[in-house]
Design an enzyme around this catalytic site. Structure first.
Site, PDB file in Angstrom:
ATOM      1  N   GLY A  59       0.833  -1.197   0.000  1.00 33.56           N
ATOM      2  CA  GLY A  59       0.000   0.000   0.000  1.00 33.56           C
ATOM      3  C   GLY A  59       0.867   1.245   0.000  1.00 33.56           C
TER       4      GLY A  59
ATOM      5  CD  GLN B 255       3.526   5.775   2.585  1.00 32.24           C
ATOM      6  OE1 GLN B 255       2.521   5.284   2.105  1.00 32.24           O
ATOM      7  NE2 GLN B 255       4.521   5.056   3.045  1.00 32.24           N
TER       8      GLN B 255
ATOM      9  CB  CYS C 144       5.406   2.033   7.051  1.00 33.68           C
ATOM     10  SG  CYS C 144       4.947   3.551   6.221  1.00 33.68           S
ATOM     11  CG  LEU C 145       6.654   0.884   0.937  1.00 37.27           C
ATOM     12  CD1 LEU C 145       6.040   1.225  -0.421  1.00 37.27           C
ATOM     13  CD2 LEU C 145       7.760  -0.155   0.794  1.00 37.27           C
TER      14      LEU C 145
ATOM     15  CG  HIS D  91      -0.426   1.385   7.360  1.00 41.17           C
ATOM     16  ND1 HIS D  91       0.538   0.895   8.219  1.00 41.17           N
ATOM     17  CD2 HIS D  91       0.242   2.178   6.473  1.00 41.17           C
ATOM     18  CE1 HIS D  91       1.721   1.383   7.870  1.00 41.17           C
ATOM     19  NE2 HIS D  91       1.569   2.159   6.804  1.00 41.17           N
ATOM     20  CD  GLU D  92      -0.962   2.518   2.836  1.00 40.55           C
ATOM     21  OE1 GLU D  92      -0.462   3.665   2.796  1.00 40.55           O
ATOM     22  OE2 GLU D  92      -0.288   1.493   3.057  1.00 40.55           O
TER      23      GLU D  92
ATOM     24  CG  HIS E 151       0.668   6.842   5.437  1.00 34.26           C
ATOM     25  ND1 HIS E 151       1.809   7.278   6.069  1.00 34.26           N
ATOM     26  CD2 HIS E 151       0.853   5.520   5.204  1.00 34.26           C
ATOM     27  CE1 HIS E 151       2.662   6.256   6.199  1.00 34.26           C
ATOM     28  NE2 HIS E 151       2.104   5.176   5.681  1.00 34.26           N
TER      29      HIS E 151
HETATM   30 NI    NI Z   1       2.840   3.236   5.528  1.00 32.47          NI
END
Ligand code: NI
Length: 171
Positions: free
Chosen positions: A46, A51, A92-93, A134-135, A138
């Site tokens: 995701g 991000q 998480c990226l 989670h997204e 963000h």
């Molecule tokens: Ni993330």
């Protein structure tokens, strides 16, 4: 399509609150395509526009094993959440190599626009439900490490800062 640089925690830009997308046009579709390319290249499941330093409410997700099930959520809203909660390991990226447990709703229903600007409803459970929550965090400027204890969070922050200094000294 092009790869977009991903902001790394503790970059302050990860805490910006994203604005709703006014019109789903070619600019947004190009963003969606670039976000998918970036997410797949990073082996993520995701990615939120926040991000990649675009502060508009756009999310891309693919939780399938063979990367064949792309999901686009524009201006997502949670319209229902289960009372039942679940705890899973999250990563998480923007916080590479860090994984920890976070409690989430086990099931959520989300209303959003798709890449053609049509309203869609997605009923998500398990990993997909976790990923959606989670997204969506963000987009509200929240990174999953903020659910952890201050002690753990500080340790992660120091580790990330040290790593970015090491990266710079190599470059
Ligand atoms: Ni993330």
């Amino acid at each position: 399509m092009s790869l977009l640089p991903i902001l790394r925690y503790p970059d302050a830009r990860l805490h910006k609150i994203a604005k709703p997308v006014a019109v789903v046009d070619d600019r947004i579709r190009r963003l969606v395509d670039d976000m998918f390319e970036t997410m797949y290249a990073s082996r993520g499941i995701g990615l939120a526009a926040t991000q990649v330093d675009v502060h508009e409410r756009v999310i891309v997700i693919d939780v399938s094993e063979d990367r064949s099930d792309p999901l686009v959520l524009i201006n997502p809203k949670l319209v229902a959440v289960s009372d039942e909660m679940m705890v899973g390991d999250e990563g998480c990226l923007s916080v590479p190599t860090i994984y920890d447990k976070v409690e989430r709703h086990a099931r959520v229903t989300v209303e959003a626009l798709d890449r053609d600007g049509r309203t869609c409803h997605v009923e998500a459970e398990d990993l997909l439900a976790v990923c959606v929550q989670h997204e969506m965090d963000h987009l509200m400027g929240k990174v999953f490490v903020e659910y952890l204890s201050p002690l753990k969070r500080n340790r992660i922050r120091s580790k990330m800062l040290k790593r970015s200094r090491d990266d710079e000294s190599v470059a």
